[in-house]
Every structure is written in C-alpha cells, then in structure tokens.
Design a protein around this motif. Structure first.
Motif, mmCIF file in Angstrom:
data_model
loop_
_atom_site.group_PDB
_atom_site.id
_atom_site.type_symbol
_atom_site.label_atom_id
_atom_site.label_comp_id
_atom_site.label_asym_id
_atom_site.label_seq_id
_atom_site.Cartn_x
_atom_site.Cartn_y
_atom_site.Cartn_z
ATOM 1 N N SER A 69 1.006 -1.127 -0.152
ATOM 2 C CA SER A 69 -0.072 0.392 0.164
ATOM 3 C C SER A 69 1.401 1.202 0.258
ATOM 4 N N ARG A 70 -0.209 2.187 -0.112
ATOM 5 C CA ARG A 70 0.468 3.613 -0.197
ATOM 6 C C ARG A 70 1.560 4.179 0.716
ATOM 7 N N LYS A 79 4.293 -8.675 0.669
ATOM 8 C CA LYS A 79 3.033 -8.664 -0.527
ATOM 9 C C LYS A 79 2.942 -10.357 -0.365
#
Ligand code: RET
Length: 232
Positions: free
Chosen positions: A30-31, A223
């Motif tokens: 995510s960001r 991930k």
C-alpha cells in the motif's frame, strides 16, 4: 577524496527514490509503504549531494576526513527502517501504546548509536575514540536485541506468514548493518587498514543494499505474507 563515488551515490539514490515512488503501486502492498521506502534513498541522495559538494566534509588535524552528512543521513534513515520493522511486528495487532513504547526505545538506541559513532570519529585521543566506539556498539546490540528478542516474539503472534516476513527482513538487516561498524573499525576513523576512498566505496555499496535492495526485499516479503495469510 575524488567526487566520483559521491556523484554515483547521489545518482543511484535519486533514481532509486524516483523508481520506488513511481513503481511503488506494483511493488508495495500500500501507499504508505511506498512513501516510507522512497523517502530513505531521497535522504541518502541529499547526503551524497552534500558530500560531493564538500559540504560538511570535516578535515581533522590527524588527516582524517569526517563526513558529517553521512551521520545526518543515518540518523534519519535508520529510524525509518526500524520503524517499518516495529510496525510489521505489530501488524494489525491494535496495541498502539505498546507499539509506541517499542518504537521509542529502538529509535532512541539507534540514534544514540549514530551520535556516539560520530563522537568516536571526531575524538582526538584514542582512549576517547574507543570508549565512544564501544558505547555505540552497545547501543547497536540493544537494537539487535529488541529486533531478535521481544519484537520477534510479538511478530510470531501475527500468523505464520507475517512472522516469516519479519524474520527474513530482520535477518538481512542484521547481516548488512553489522558490516557498518566493521568498516568503521578498519577504516580511516579506526585502525586505518583501508583508505578513505575504499571506505567511501564500501559504505556506498552497503547503503545501496541497506536502503534500495532492502526496500524491494521487504516489499516482496510483505506481499507474499499478505497473500498467504488470506488462506491461513
Ligand atoms: C558506527 C560506528 C560506531 C559503531 C557502530 C556504528 C554502526 C552503524 C550502523 C549504521 C547503519 C547504517 C545504515 C544506513 C542505511 O540506511 C556508527 C559505524 C555500531 C549500524 C543501515
């Protein structure tokens, strides 16, 4: 010191920062991961630019050059990398007080390690130099203890996949970070077994592994963990 290594360091770090920022959507879960990992080489690029321009390169009476920008870089980038690991250990646990306590403790030890390392490099007498060096190593061992002791135990409660990601990140980080005090020890600030340009090049390679390679490695591990934990 010739400027080549510093200019190469600046270029690699500036490009790495941009690449992590631009491709982060694909690499990072995510960001906020993208932003954190892009900030580390951006800070390093700034430090290499300062060193290339001769800003903060202190020439000591004993002929040693101390690069102040290097310590400024480390005192900001290493807390960011450690904060990432603490947050990983506490992944979705929802205990902000406890996490904040560990964050504070590990960052205090880490910043003490960098500051006392800087004092060691500036020390005029050799007794003072080695006292500060050993004190810096003690702080470093405190960081390593928190990573391998209590934080590893907390990570182990976050599911098998998440614990594996934490363990892989900590293993790489520990191996790479241990080389820094060794290079300092044998370098111009210490026993003078290697020259200033050699130590600059070795620190450059270490910085690329600890900041850039590590960013992609940690992203990949996280991930994997996130996709596995869905099936746990
Ligand atoms: C010094 C010298 C004194 C003893 C010790 C040191 C440790 C430095 C470390 C630096 C890590 C830097 C990283 C930068 C990249 O982002 C200050 C060299 C213990 C561990 C990882």
């Amino acid at each position: 010191m010739d400027q080549t290594a510093f200019m190469i360091g600046f270029s690699i770090m500036a490009i790495a920062s941009l690449v992590i920022y631009a491709t982060g959507g694909k690499q990072f879960p995510s960001r906020h991961h993208t932003l954190m990992h892009a900030s580390v080489p951006f800070i390093a690029a700034t430090a290499y630019l300062a060193m290339a321009m001769g800003f903060g390169n202190l020439q000591l009476d004993n002929g040693v050059t101390v690069y102040l920008a290097r310590y400024a870089d480390w005192s900001v980038t290493t807390p960011i990398l450690l904060a990432g690991l603490v947050m990983l250990a506490f992944h979705e646990e929802g205990k902000p007080g406890e996490m904040g306590g560990f964050l504070t403790a590990i960052i205090v030890l880490d910043v003490m390690m960098i500051i006392t390392g800087l004092i060691s490099s500036l020390a005029e007498s050799s007794v003072a130099k080695w006292v500060w060096y050993l004190w810096s190593c003690a702080a470093f061992l405190g960081v390593v203890y928190l990573l391998w002791g209590p934080l590893r135990a907390i990570a182990a409660t976050r599911g098998r996949a998440m614990a594996a990601a934490y363990n892989k990140d900590v293993a790489l980080l520990t191996v790479v970070w241990f080389i820094y005090p060794i290079v300092f020890l044998v370098g111009p600030e210490g026993l003078r077994m290697i020259t200033d340009p050699t130590s600059v090049w070795v620190f450059l390679v270490l910085d690329v592994i600890a900041k850039v390679f590590y960013a992609f490695y940690a992203a990949g591990n996280l991930k994997n963990a996130l996709s596995q934990s869905r099936y746990e």
